[in-house]
Design an enzyme around this catalytic site. Structure first.
Site, PDB file in Angstrom:
ATOM      1  N   LYS B  43       0.872  -0.944  -0.117  1.00 32.46           N
ATOM      2  CA  LYS B  43      -0.245   0.120   0.226  1.00 32.46           C
ATOM      3  C   LYS B  43       0.471   1.725  -0.054  1.00 32.46           C
ATOM      4  O   LYS B  43       2.296   1.023   0.710  1.00 32.46           O
ATOM      5  CB  LYS B  43      -0.901  -0.382   1.413  1.00 32.46           C
ATOM      6  CG  LYS B  43      -1.805   1.387   1.777  1.00 32.46           C
ATOM      7  CD  LYS B  43      -2.279   1.961   0.143  1.00 32.46           C
ATOM      8  CE  LYS B  43      -3.232   2.876   0.115  1.00 32.46           C
ATOM      9  NZ  LYS B  43      -3.287   3.868  -0.791  1.00 32.46           N
ATOM     10  N   GLY B  70      -7.437   8.141  -0.148  1.00 34.19           N
ATOM     11  CA  GLY B  70      -6.360   9.331   0.257  1.00 34.19           C
ATOM     12  C   GLY B  70      -5.376   9.062   1.005  1.00 34.19           C
ATOM     13  O   GLY B  70      -4.437   9.604   1.603  1.00 34.19           O
ATOM     14  N   LEU B  71      -4.471   8.008   0.294  1.00 32.16           N
ATOM     15  CA  LEU B  71      -3.045   7.015   0.816  1.00 32.16           C
ATOM     16  C   LEU B  71      -2.918   6.961   2.897  1.00 32.16           C
ATOM     17  O   LEU B  71      -2.859   7.636   3.174  1.00 32.16           O
ATOM     18  CB  LEU B  71      -1.908   8.337   0.688  1.00 32.16           C
ATOM     19  CG  LEU B  71      -1.728   7.964  -0.461  1.00 32.16           C
ATOM     20  CD1 LEU B  71      -0.772   9.204  -0.886  1.00 32.16           C
ATOM     21  CD2 LEU B  71      -0.820   7.110  -0.455  1.00 32.16           C
ATOM     22  N   ASN B 124       6.352   7.026  -5.633  1.00 31.85           N
ATOM     23  CA  ASN B 124       5.583   7.614  -5.893  1.00 31.85           C
ATOM     24  C   ASN B 124       4.625   9.289  -6.289  1.00 31.85           C
ATOM     25  O   ASN B 124       4.919   9.646  -4.966  1.00 31.85           O
ATOM     26  CB  ASN B 124       3.895   6.930  -4.737  1.00 31.85           C
ATOM     27  CG  ASN B 124       2.199   7.540  -5.551  1.00 31.85           C
ATOM     28  OD1 ASN B 124       2.332   7.697  -7.121  1.00 31.85           O
ATOM     29  ND2 ASN B 124       1.590   6.426  -4.591  1.00 31.85           N
ATOM     30  N   CYS B 127       1.166  11.765  -6.105  1.00 31.91           N
ATOM     31  CA  CYS B 127       0.725  12.752  -4.390  1.00 31.91           C
ATOM     32  C   CYS B 127       0.505  14.563  -4.464  1.00 31.91           C
ATOM     33  O   CYS B 127       2.109  14.174  -5.329  1.00 31.91           O
ATOM     34  CB  CYS B 127       1.801  12.207  -3.594  1.00 31.91           C
ATOM     35  SG  CYS B 127       1.708  10.462  -2.713  1.00 31.91           S
ATOM     36  N   LYS B 162       7.161   5.097 -10.694  1.00 29.11           N
ATOM     37  CA  LYS B 162       5.993   4.882 -10.775  1.00 29.11           C
ATOM     38  C   LYS B 162       5.262   6.439 -11.360  1.00 29.11           C
ATOM     39  O   LYS B 162       4.702   7.526 -10.738  1.00 29.11           O
ATOM     40  CB  LYS B 162       4.941   4.667 -10.034  1.00 29.11           C
ATOM     41  CG  LYS B 162       3.214   4.909 -10.181  1.00 29.11           C
ATOM     42  CD  LYS B 162       2.791   3.258  -8.904  1.00 29.11           C
ATOM     43  CE  LYS B 162       1.407   3.196  -9.672  1.00 29.11           C
ATOM     44  NZ  LYS B 162       0.422   1.891  -8.632  1.00 29.11           N
ATOM     45  N   ASN B 189      -0.023   5.236 -13.204  1.00 32.82           N
ATOM     46  CA  ASN B 189      -1.458   5.125 -11.726  1.00 32.82           C
ATOM     47  C   ASN B 189      -2.586   5.183 -12.041  1.00 32.82           C
ATOM     48  O   ASN B 189      -3.183   5.247 -13.886  1.00 32.82           O
ATOM     49  CB  ASN B 189      -0.545   6.075 -11.070  1.00 32.82           C
ATOM     50  CG  ASN B 189      -1.118   6.330  -9.217  1.00 32.82           C
ATOM     51  OD1 ASN B 189      -1.918   5.947  -8.936  1.00 32.82           O
ATOM     52  ND2 ASN B 189      -0.089   6.298  -8.913  1.00 32.82           N
ATOM     53  N   THR B 190      -3.529   5.634 -11.656  1.00 31.57           N
ATOM     54  CA  THR B 190      -4.446   6.164 -11.740  1.00 31.57           C
ATOM     55  C   THR B 190      -4.527   7.310 -12.370  1.00 31.57           C
ATOM     56  O   THR B 190      -4.344   8.470 -12.132  1.00 31.57           O
ATOM     57  CB  THR B 190      -5.313   6.423 -10.614  1.00 31.57           C
ATOM     58  OG1 THR B 190      -5.131   6.905  -9.503  1.00 31.57           O
ATOM     59  CG2 THR B 190      -5.947   4.858  -9.799  1.00 31.57           C
TER      60      THR B 190
END
Ligand code: FAD
Ligand code: FMN
Ligand code: FES
Lengths: 246, 298
Positions: B43, B70-71, B124, B127, B162, B189-190
Site C-alpha cells: 500500500k 487518500g493514501l 509514487n 502525491c 511510478k 497510476n490512476t
C-alpha cells in the site's frame, strides 16, 4: 481467517416480494450471523462483486435475501437455477451471539431484515423482540416468527402495522441489548435513542466495498478508535463507537 | 523462462500485485499461495500515518472504478516494525511504494527504507505537492525531475519511479525521470476523474476528483507503456486495467519487463494466478522459451 473463493451453482432464485429476491446455493457453507459473502455474476459487467449478508444457513444450503437497487443486484436477480455464481466468504466480524444475553431487540429497516433470520435463530437470549420497518410491502418476517417472542411492524404507507418509521415506535428502555441493521440514517437514529436510555447496541454497517477482505481500504468506517475496515473489522460495530457520515 | 531482472532484482515471474489493491499481502495470502507472485507492492506509504479521505471512497463506473482512499496508511515506521516482518514471510519480493508531500518527506522516507530488506522502492509521484498548491509531483516533468534526483541521491535500493498518466507529456516525463536517475519506471497510476450525483447536484466525492482504474483505462495505459518503452532504455513495468493473460501479454509486447495487477484482484481474488498460468500456456503454444523474446516485439 476461514474465507474461501468458490464458484457455485444457483439452486433457486425467487422473487418473494416486489423487487426482493431469495437466492439459494446448495452445499456446505460456513458463517456466523452478521457475516456476509461477496457475490459476483459472470463477466466484467458489473466489475465488482456485491456484499450480501448471510440470510440463512442449513446443513446443506445457504440463502441470501436481497433487494434489487441497481445494476449489480439486477444481474443477480436474473440468475436462473443451474447458472454460476462466484462467491467469496464468509467475510467480516458478525454478531457475537455468545455475548448477547438477556432481553434483546432486533431492529431493522427495509432489506436490513436480511441478516436477522440467521441471527435470531442463533441467539441464546431470554426474550427476543423484532421491530421491522418497511416502505410498503412487508417481507422476510414469516420465517422469523418461530424465533421471536413478539414482532412489531411499521410501513410508511400504513398498509401493514403502524404507519410511520420503525424508530418512532421503538423504545429501548426495557431491553438489555439492541441489534440493528438498516439504512445509515435509521441506524444513526436508533443509536441515538439507545444512548438516551443507556442500552448497548450493535449495528451492521453498509459501506461500499471492492476487495471485501481488508486489503483496499475503500470501505473505511470512522470510529472512536480510528479508521476501521467495514469488511474485515466489521460490518458489525458497537453503535457508540461509530462516527457517522453527516 | 518467466523470470525477469529489473534493476538488478530478480523476479521469479513478471506478475506483480499493484500498490493499494493488495494491502501488505496478508489478506490475499489467506486465500492463496502468494509466493507464486513475482512480487507484492505495498500500500502507498508516507512518512507519517495518514487517515485518508472522508466520505465515499469508491464509485463503480462501466468497466472501471474511481477510488478516493487518500493514501490511508500506517506510516513508514509502523510499516517497517509491524508489516514488513510478516510480509517477508510471504516468500516473494517486496516493493515498497512510497510517496511524500514535500521533497524532504521523500528523502526521510527513503532513508528509513534504505535500512530495511525491501527489495525495491517504487516512488509514487502522484502525491499532491504542498509547495505547488497540491498539484501532483507527477504532472510537470521539471518538478518530477527534482524529486527523482533528490530521491536517487539518497536511495540505496533499486529505485522505480511510478508515473502518473496525468502527466502533461508522458514521454517527456519518462525522459526526465531517467535523467533524474530512475533505475526503472512503472506506469500507469490512476487517471484523475470524477462523477456527479445528479440528485444531490454535486460531485460524488468530497475531494471532487478521484482516480480511475480497471479495464476502462487499459487501451490508454497500453499506449502510454508502448510510447514510454520505445523512448527510454531502462526497464518499464506496465499496468492499467489488466484482467487477463492476453492483456498482460499486450503490455509485455508493448515493451514492459513485468506487469502489475490492481483492480482485477477485486474481480477474482486469485486472478494473478490465472494471468500467470495463461501466460505460461501462451508461451508453450507459441513456442516461446523466454518471456524476453516477446518483450517490445509489437
Ligand atoms: C456487509 C453488507 C451486507 C449487505 N447485505 C445485504 C443483503 O443481505 N441484502 C441486500 O439486499 N443488500 C445488502 N447489502 C447492500 C448491497 O451490497 C447493495 O445494495 C448492492 O451492492 C447494490 O448493488 P447494485 O449494483 O445493485 O446497486 P448500485 O447502487 O448500482 O451499486 C453501485 C455501487 O455501489 C455499491 N453499493 C450501492 N449500495 C450499497 C450499499 N447499501 N451497501 C454497500 N454497497 C453499496 C455497489 O456494491 C456498487 O459497487 C449489504 C451491504 C453490505 C456492506
Ligand atoms: C483502491 C486503490 C488504491 C490504490 N492505492 C495506490 C497507492 O497507495 N499508491 C499507488 O502508487 N497506487 C495506488 N493505486 C493505483 C494502482 O496501483 C494502479 O496503478 C492503478 O489502479 C492502475 O492499475 P489497475 O487498473 O490494474 O488497477 C490504487 C488503486 C486502487 C484501485
Ligand atoms: S472492501 Fe477492501 S478493505 Fe474493505
Amino acid at each position: 481467517m476461514n474465507f474461501q473463493y468458490r464458484v457455485e451453482i444457483v439452486d433457486e432464485n425467487m422473487e418473494i416480494s416486489k423487487g426482493i429476491y431469495k437466492l439459494s446455493l446448495s452445499g456446505k457453507f460456513k458463517g456466523v450471523p452478521g457475516q456476509f459473502y461477496m457475490l459476483k455474476t459472470y463477466g466484467l459487467n458489473p466489475l465488482l462483486p456485491r456484499p450480501i449478508s448471510i440470510h440463512d444457513i442449513h446443513e446443506n444450503k445457504i440463502s441470501f435475501l436481497y433487494s434489487v437497487v441497481g445494476e449489480g443486484t439486477k444481474f443477480l436477480s436474473q440468475l436462473r437455477k443451474g447458472e454460476q455464481l462466484q462467491i467469496l466468504g464468509p467475510l467480516g466480524k458478525g454478531f457475537n451471539v455468545e455475548n448477547i444475553k438477556g432481553k434483546a431487540a432486533i431492529i431493522s429497516g427495509g432489506i436490513g431484515i436480511a441478516p436477522m433470520l440467521y441471527l435470531s435463530k442463533n441467539l441464546k437470549v431470554s426474550t427476543l423482540h423484532l421491530y421491522a420497518g418497511f416502505r410498503d410491502e412487508v417481507y422476510g418476517i414469516d420465517d422469523m416468527k418461530k424465533y421471536t417472542d413478539k414482532i412489531y411492524l411499521t410501513t410508511e404507507n400504513g398498509n401493514t402495522g403502524v404507519k410511520g418509521y420503525i424508530t418512532e415506535i421503538f423504545n429501548p428502555s426495557s431491553y438489555d441489548i439492541v441489534l440493528c441493521c438498516g439504512p445509515e440514517k435509521m441506524m444513526m437514529k436508533t443509536v441515538k435513542l439507545c444512548k438516551e436510555y443507556n442500552v448497548p447496541i450493535f449495528v451492521s454497517m453498509e459501506k461500499h466495498m471492492a476487495c471485501g477482505i481488508g486489503a483496499c481500504l475503500v470501505c473505511t468506517c470512522k470510529t472512536k478508535n480510528g479508521n476501521r475496515r467495514t469488511c474485515k473489522d466489521g460490518p458489525v460495530f458497537l453503535g457508540e463507537d461509530v462516527i457517522w457520515d453527516a | 523462462m518467466l523470470n525477469v531482472n529489473i534493476a538488478g532484482v530478480n523476479f521469479k515471474n513478471p506478475i506483480i500485485a499493484a500498490s493499494g489493491t493488495f494491502g501488505f499481502g496478508q489478506e490475499y495470502s489467506s486465500l492463496y499461495n502468494v509466493s507464486k507472485l513475482g512480487a507484492i507492492t505495498t500500500k502507498g506509504l508516507t512518512l507519517h500515518p495518514r487517515e485518508g479521505n472522508n466520505g465515499l471512497r469508491i464509485y463503480e463506473t462501466p468497466g472501471g472504478m474511481l477510488n478516493s482512499v487518500g493514501l490511508q496508511n500506517p506510516g513508514v515506521i509502523r510499516f517497517i516494525d509491524e508489516e514488513l516482518p510478516r510480509m517477508k514471510r510471504l516468500g516473494t519480493k517486496i516493493i515498497a511504494n512510497f510517496g511524500g508531500c514535500t521533497i524532504d518527506e521523500y528523502i526521510k522516507g527513503i532513508e528509513l527504507l534504505n535500512q530495511t530488506d525491501v527489495d525495491m522502492i517504487e516512488l509514487n509521484i502522484s502525491c499532491p505537492n504542498v509547495k505547488y498548491g497540491g498539484m501532483a509531483f507527477g504532472v510537470k516533468s521539471s518538478i518530477a525531475y527534482q524529486v527523482v534526483r533528490e530521491a536517487k541521491s539518497c536511495c540505496k535500493k533499486p529505485l522505480m519511479v511510478k508515473l502518473s498518466p496525468n502527466a502533461e507529456d508522458i514521454v517527456d516525463m519518462a525522459f526526465r525521470c531517467c535523467e533524474g536517475g530512475a533505475d526503472a519506471l512503472s506506469l500507469v497510476n490512476t487517471f484523475k476523474a470524477m462523477e456527479i450525483d445528479i440528485h444531490k447536484r454535486k460531485p460524488v466525492f468530497e475531494n471532487i476528483y478521484a482516480g480511475l482504474s480497471g479495464p476502462a483505462i487499459k487501451p490508454v495505459a497500453l499506449r502510454m507503456v508502448y510510447d514510454v518503452s520505445k523512448a527510454v532504455n531502462i526497464p518499464v513495468v506496465g499496468m492499467g486495467g489488466i484482467t487477463s493473460a492476453k492483456d498482460a501479454i499486450q503490455f509485455i509486447m508493448a515493451g514492459a519487463h513485468a506487469v502489475q495487477i490492481g483492480t482485477a484482484n477485486f474481480i477474482k481474488p486469485d486472478i494473478c494466478l490465472d494471468i500467470l498460468s495463461g501466460i505460461q500456456e501462451f508461451m508453450e503454444k507459441e513456442g516461446i522459451k523466454d518471456i524476453s523474446e516477446i518483450r517490445g516485439i509489437a
